[in-house]
Write a protein that holds these residues in place. Structure first.
Motif, PDB file in Angstrom:
ATOM      1  N   ALA A 107      47.166  33.604  39.169  1.00 56.73           N
ATOM      2  CA  ALA A 107      46.933  33.389  40.605  1.00 56.73           C
ATOM      3  C   ALA A 107      46.347  31.994  40.846  1.00 56.73           C
ATOM      4  CB  ALA A 107      45.986  34.464  41.157  1.00 56.73           C
ATOM      5  N   ALA A 155      41.157  40.081  40.169  1.00 59.22           N
ATOM      6  CA  ALA A 155      40.790  39.538  38.856  1.00 59.22           C
ATOM      7  C   ALA A 155      40.353  38.077  38.939  1.00 59.22           C
ATOM      8  CB  ALA A 155      41.954  39.691  37.885  1.00 59.22           C
ATOM      9  N   ARG A 156      40.974  37.311  39.838  1.00 61.45           N
ATOM     10  CA  ARG A 156      40.606  35.896  39.946  1.00 61.45           C
ATOM     11  C   ARG A 156      39.169  35.733  40.444  1.00 61.45           C
ATOM     12  NH1 ARG A 156      44.164  33.353  44.749  1.00 61.45           N
ATOM     13  NH2 ARG A 156      43.970  31.587  43.360  1.00 61.45           N
ATOM     14  N   THR A 176      42.088  48.457  31.530  1.00 59.45           N
ATOM     15  CA  THR A 176      43.207  47.677  31.017  1.00 59.45           C
ATOM     16  C   THR A 176      42.746  46.744  29.912  1.00 59.45           C
ATOM     17  OG1 THR A 176      42.802  45.924  32.589  1.00 59.45           O
ATOM     18  CG2 THR A 176      44.334  47.647  33.252  1.00 59.45           C
ATOM     19  N   LEU A 210      46.754  38.132  35.247  1.00 53.41           N
ATOM     20  CA  LEU A 210      47.225  37.936  36.629  1.00 53.41           C
ATOM     21  C   LEU A 210      46.246  37.063  37.412  1.00 53.41           C
ATOM     22  CD1 LEU A 210      48.621  41.513  37.374  1.00 53.41           C
ATOM     23  CD2 LEU A 210      49.944  39.383  37.468  1.00 53.41           C
ATOM     24  N   GLY A 211      44.959  37.183  37.110  1.00 48.02           N
ATOM     25  CA  GLY A 211      43.958  36.348  37.781  1.00 48.02           C
ATOM     26  C   GLY A 211      44.114  34.881  37.411  1.00 48.02           C
ATOM     27  N   VAL A 212      44.347  34.625  36.132  1.00 47.85           N
ATOM     28  CA  VAL A 212      44.570  33.247  35.666  1.00 47.85           C
ATOM     29  C   VAL A 212      45.832  32.684  36.325  1.00 47.85           C
ATOM     30  CG1 VAL A 212      45.213  31.860  33.642  1.00 47.85           C
ATOM     31  CG2 VAL A 212      43.363  33.547  33.464  1.00 47.85           C
ATOM     32  N   GLN A 243      55.050  42.182  38.614  1.00 49.32           N
ATOM     33  CA  GLN A 243      53.698  41.911  39.120  1.00 49.32           C
ATOM     34  C   GLN A 243      53.486  40.409  39.305  1.00 49.32           C
ATOM     35  OE1 GLN A 243      51.574  44.191  36.120  1.00 49.32           O
ATOM     36  NE2 GLN A 243      51.011  45.715  37.645  1.00 49.32           N
ATOM     37  N   GLU A 298      53.234  27.785  32.993  1.00 48.42           N
ATOM     38  CA  GLU A 298      51.878  28.333  32.939  1.00 48.42           C
ATOM     39  C   GLU A 298      51.907  29.514  31.986  1.00 48.42           C
ATOM     40  OE1 GLU A 298      49.215  27.068  34.227  1.00 48.42           O
ATOM     41  OE2 GLU A 298      50.196  25.515  35.435  1.00 48.42           O
ATOM     42  N   ALA A 314      55.416  47.530  42.497  1.00 46.79           N
ATOM     43  CA  ALA A 314      54.959  46.699  41.379  1.00 46.79           C
ATOM     44  C   ALA A 314      54.492  45.333  41.888  1.00 46.79           C
ATOM     45  CB  ALA A 314      56.085  46.520  40.360  1.00 46.79           C
ATOM     46  N   ILE A 353      46.001  43.195  41.902  1.00 49.02           N
ATOM     47  CA  ILE A 353      45.294  42.983  40.631  1.00 49.02           C
ATOM     48  C   ILE A 353      44.924  41.511  40.463  1.00 49.02           C
ATOM     49  CG2 ILE A 353      45.531  43.080  38.115  1.00 49.02           C
ATOM     50  CD1 ILE A 353      47.444  45.526  38.615  1.00 49.02           C
ATOM     51  N   GLY A 354      45.872  40.620  40.747  1.00 49.83           N
ATOM     52  CA  GLY A 354      45.617  39.182  40.585  1.00 49.83           C
ATOM     53  C   GLY A 354      44.512  38.685  41.511  1.00 49.83           C
ATOM     54  N   GLY A 410      50.750  43.856  41.554  1.00 54.57           N
ATOM     55  CA  GLY A 410      50.481  42.569  40.903  1.00 54.57           C
ATOM     56  C   GLY A 410      49.618  41.680  41.777  1.00 54.57           C
ATOM     57  N   TRP A 422      36.998  36.068  31.431  1.00 53.47           N
ATOM     58  CA  TRP A 422      37.646  35.182  32.386  1.00 53.47           C
ATOM     59  C   TRP A 422      37.428  33.715  31.994  1.00 53.47           C
ATOM     60  CZ3 TRP A 422      40.952  35.673  36.185  1.00 53.47           C
ATOM     61  CH2 TRP A 422      41.028  34.681  37.162  1.00 53.47           C
ATOM     62  N   ALA A 475      46.808  38.300  24.460  1.00 54.74           N
ATOM     63  CA  ALA A 475      45.755  39.176  23.931  1.00 54.74           C
ATOM     64  C   ALA A 475      44.784  39.609  25.034  1.00 54.74           C
ATOM     65  CB  ALA A 475      44.986  38.467  22.823  1.00 54.74           C
ATOM     66  N   ALA A 476      44.839  38.947  26.182  1.00 54.39           N
ATOM     67  CA  ALA A 476      43.937  39.297  27.292  1.00 54.39           C
ATOM     68  C   ALA A 476      44.507  40.491  28.055  1.00 54.39           C
ATOM     69  CB  ALA A 476      43.763  38.106  28.222  1.00 54.39           C
ATOM     70  N   SER A 477      43.669  41.133  28.871  1.00 53.81           N
ATOM     71  CA  SER A 477      44.134  42.282  29.644  1.00 53.81           C
ATOM     72  C   SER A 477      44.990  41.793  30.817  1.00 53.81           C
ATOM     73  CB  SER A 477      42.943  43.104  30.140  1.00 53.81           C
ATOM     74  OG  SER A 477      42.095  42.312  30.921  1.00 53.81           O
ATOM     75  N   VAL A 478      45.822  42.697  31.327  1.00 55.56           N
ATOM     76  CA  VAL A 478      46.762  42.352  32.398  1.00 55.56           C
ATOM     77  C   VAL A 478      46.038  41.796  33.621  1.00 55.56           C
ATOM     78  CG1 VAL A 478      48.438  43.292  34.038  1.00 55.56           C
ATOM     79  CG2 VAL A 478      48.525  43.981  31.647  1.00 55.56           C
ATOM     80  N   ASP A 479      44.882  42.373  33.954  1.00 54.13           N
ATOM     81  CA  ASP A 479      44.175  41.908  35.149  1.00 54.13           C
ATOM     82  C   ASP A 479      43.715  40.453  34.988  1.00 54.13           C
ATOM     83  OD1 ASP A 479      42.377  42.967  33.236  1.00 54.13           O
ATOM     84  OD2 ASP A 479      40.804  43.266  34.716  1.00 54.13           O
ATOM     85  N   VAL A 480      43.155  40.135  33.831  1.00 53.34           N
ATOM     86  CA  VAL A 480      42.703  38.757  33.586  1.00 53.34           C
ATOM     87  C   VAL A 480      43.897  37.803  33.612  1.00 53.34           C
ATOM     88  CG1 VAL A 480      41.689  37.213  31.869  1.00 53.34           C
ATOM     89  CG2 VAL A 480      40.631  39.432  32.330  1.00 53.34           C
TER      90      VAL A 480
END
Lengths: 198, 198
Positions: free
Chosen positions: B50, A94-95, A161, B46-48, B84, B34, A83, A90-91, A87, A189, B39-44
């Motif tokens: 990061a 996605a960034r 997702t 995690l990107g935020v 994650q 933070e 996991a 994915i992070g 994470g 984003w 409401a956003a997807s998990v990938d977004v």
């Protein structure tokens, strides 16, 4: 469209890149496994993996990343490392504004072999055949990563997702990174960042 | 020594920075939470997260990071997001050569209040007192992050993730980032990279 499949793991993280061709065909661009030393501490292992994942993203510039969806019902002793690795993967993707889709192991198996309960040998055999490879990709984690990428190409939109639904996910991946202006993913984003800071 | 405590989470990720003073005293440098849009997807999300975590690491330059250890027996519906987020936090810190320690919630509570089963109110009250704050840090995630940092300062070596044992972890954190040459953590890092590529 270029898809990077990632089979997340601390000991072995499989990575496979494919490009889509016409008529549901695809060709392999790269495949590999990133390993971290099981004798090292978890923090060092995740740090090594972070650098490795960023190197793959820099090099391959995928339009979309397809990651195995990790379930809490997996083996408890390995679930946390998997996991955490997912994470991180994915992070980091996605960034960069790259959309990330998640697919369950049974979705991948069903998509590749027609049987959601296929064994690893079957999956490897079908990956080898679909991508017209001379030799089967090894180890299994590498084949699994390619299977995740193929699964995403074939299943496409339905399993993203994105909480805004399949249509939006399909739309945002279809336009890819070459499109002018913001893709839908980049827009999501930007909106997320705006919401956060504004 | 500067410690960054992180209470990982996707909806709210608590962050607290303290500096150690003489006689087991500490002062707060920064605290915050933070948040990512549920409401956003998990990938977004995690990107935020990061980007947010890297901004804290850039700004605070901690000598060590203290993260809550996530257990698989937690609530299944939230465990994956928490795991994650923790993987992301640990990987981003470790890739900078910053040692990362993990502490369980009961270790933190016992360290701060003397009672491993203390409630959130008690933990917040003790954090406020230990750091001589005018008002209690809010929300609870912010107080928890400061508690994680204090716990690491007081418990120190014993609970690091290093598989080479407490003594080594103590050694590698004690020298900190100001030391000349490689710290033990950086050495481990260098060794890990060497093992991987060599």
């Amino acid at each position: 469209m270029r898809v990077l499949g990632i089979d997340p793991g601390l000991t072995r993280c499989g990575l496979g890149v494919i490009d889509s061709l016409r008529s549901r065909r695809a060709e392999m661009v790269a495949v590999g496994v990133e390993r971290t030393d099981s004798a090292a501490s978890v923090d060092v292992r995740l740090g090594v993996l972070a650098d490795a994942l960023d190197a793959w993203l820099d090099e391959c510039r995928p339009d979309v990343v397809s990651v195995e969806r990790v379930f809490a019902r997996h083996d408890v002793s390995t679930i946390m490392g998997t996991a955490q690795a997912s994470g991180l993967a994915i992070g980091l993707a996605a960034r960069r504004g790259i959309p990330v889709a998640m697919h369950t192991p049974s979705e991948v198996k069903a998509s590749i072999t027609g049987n959601g309960r296929a064994d690893k040998k079957q999956v490897t055999a079908m990956v080898t055949r679909i991508l017209h490879l001379d030799t089967p990709p090894k180890p299994a984690d590498a084949a699994d990563a390619l299977a995740l990428a193929i699964c995403h190409l074939w299943r496409g939109a339905g399993t993203g997702t994105s909480t805004t639904g399949p249509a939006d996910f399909s739309d945002r991946t279809a336009r890819g990174r070459q499109g002018s202006g913001l893709t839908a993913a980049q827009q999501t984003w930007a909106d997320a960042l705006k919401g956060k800071h504004g």
